[in-house]
Design a protein around this motif. Sequence first.
Motif, PDB file in Angstrom:
ATOM      1  N   ARG A  18     -40.835  72.943  47.144  1.00 41.78           N
ATOM      2  CA  ARG A  18     -40.686  74.160  46.338  1.00 41.78           C
ATOM      3  C   ARG A  18     -42.040  74.777  46.032  1.00 41.78           C
ATOM      4  NH1 ARG A  18     -39.714  72.440  40.045  1.00 41.78           N
ATOM      5  NH2 ARG A  18     -39.847  74.687  39.826  1.00 41.78           N
ATOM      6  N   TYR A  19     -43.102  74.012  46.226  1.00 43.51           N
ATOM      7  CA  TYR A  19     -44.451  74.495  45.938  1.00 43.51           C
ATOM      8  C   TYR A  19     -45.196  74.949  47.189  1.00 43.51           C
ATOM      9  CZ  TYR A  19     -43.493  71.994  41.586  1.00 43.51           C
ATOM     10  OH  TYR A  19     -42.928  71.554  40.417  1.00 43.51           O
ATOM     11  N   PHE A  20     -44.488  74.996  48.312  1.00 42.89           N
ATOM     12  CA  PHE A  20     -45.114  75.414  49.578  1.00 42.89           C
ATOM     13  C   PHE A  20     -45.759  76.789  49.442  1.00 42.89           C
ATOM     14  CE2 PHE A  20     -44.449  77.477  53.855  1.00 42.89           C
ATOM     15  CZ  PHE A  20     -45.480  76.795  54.497  1.00 42.89           C
ATOM     16  N   ASP A  21     -46.972  76.906  49.976  1.00 46.47           N
ATOM     17  CA  ASP A  21     -47.663  78.193  49.981  1.00 46.47           C
ATOM     18  C   ASP A  21     -48.298  78.394  51.351  1.00 46.47           C
ATOM     19  OD1 ASP A  21     -49.138  80.460  49.722  1.00 46.47           O
ATOM     20  OD2 ASP A  21     -50.366  79.749  48.045  1.00 46.47           O
ATOM     21  N   PRO A  22     -47.683  79.229  52.193  1.00 49.69           N
ATOM     22  CA  PRO A  22     -48.193  79.400  53.557  1.00 49.69           C
ATOM     23  C   PRO A  22     -49.599  79.972  53.605  1.00 49.69           C
ATOM     24  CG  PRO A  22     -46.482  81.033  53.044  1.00 49.69           C
ATOM     25  CD  PRO A  22     -46.502  80.045  51.920  1.00 49.69           C
ATOM     26  N   LYS A  23     -50.061  80.536  52.519  1.00 52.00           N
ATOM     27  CA  LYS A  23     -51.416  81.088  52.508  1.00 52.00           C
ATOM     28  C   LYS A  23     -52.477  80.001  52.322  1.00 52.00           C
ATOM     29  CE  LYS A  23     -50.896  84.044  49.134  1.00 52.00           C
ATOM     30  NZ  LYS A  23     -49.543  83.548  48.764  1.00 52.00           N
ATOM     31  N   SER A  24     -52.058  78.821  51.877  1.00 56.73           N
ATOM     32  CA  SER A  24     -53.008  77.738  51.664  1.00 56.73           C
ATOM     33  C   SER A  24     -53.166  76.951  52.960  1.00 56.73           C
ATOM     34  CB  SER A  24     -52.522  76.817  50.549  1.00 56.73           C
ATOM     35  OG  SER A  24     -53.466  75.778  50.323  1.00 56.73           O
TER      36      SER A  24
END
Length: 160
Positions: free
Chosen positions: A87-93
């Motif tokens: 749920r904390y996935f961030d494709p920008k990271s």
Amino acid sequence: MAETRYWLMKSEPDVFSLSDLERAPGRTTGWEGVRNYQARNYLRDQFKTGDRVLFYHSRVEPIGIQGVAEVVREAYPDPTAFDPSSRYFDPKSKVASPTWLQVDVRFVCAFPAPISLAQLKQTPGLERMMVVQKGSRLSVQPVSIEEWGIVLALAGVSLS
DNA sequence: GCCAACGTTGGC
DNA sequence: GCCAACGTTGGC
């Protein structure tokens, strides 16, 4: 020895509670999921091993400070930011330049009774504490040494 | 569940 | 760089 700093960290207890921390392996967990830049900057720039943390439950009664944890590992990349199933996935990271960081915290103690938000709001000396300010949403907050002392006294707890 | 407060996004 | 729209937080 470095100066010990004091913090307050919020968690929704149905996501991760102080009891969950107490039951975790080594009574320790990675504080994953911080997705606010100001909070990230505190983790990155100021969290040191040995810092003490007031563990706060938000959203779910009893809302308030439940006990104490301590920092046992300083900032490192938050793996959930790279995990598409999280749920904390961030494709920008990106792995090469992580946006989001976490620290590890370990259980220290649970207060005999939680210190409610209402109680914090009516305690002299805590008027400026960040968590009692209206609209305060920051999930990682600095706590002054004076505020720390007042909260521990309210809880009837003394730590060596 | 409501909604005020706040942070982020994106069109211009 | 402005700011309206949108999404999230979190007390109540």
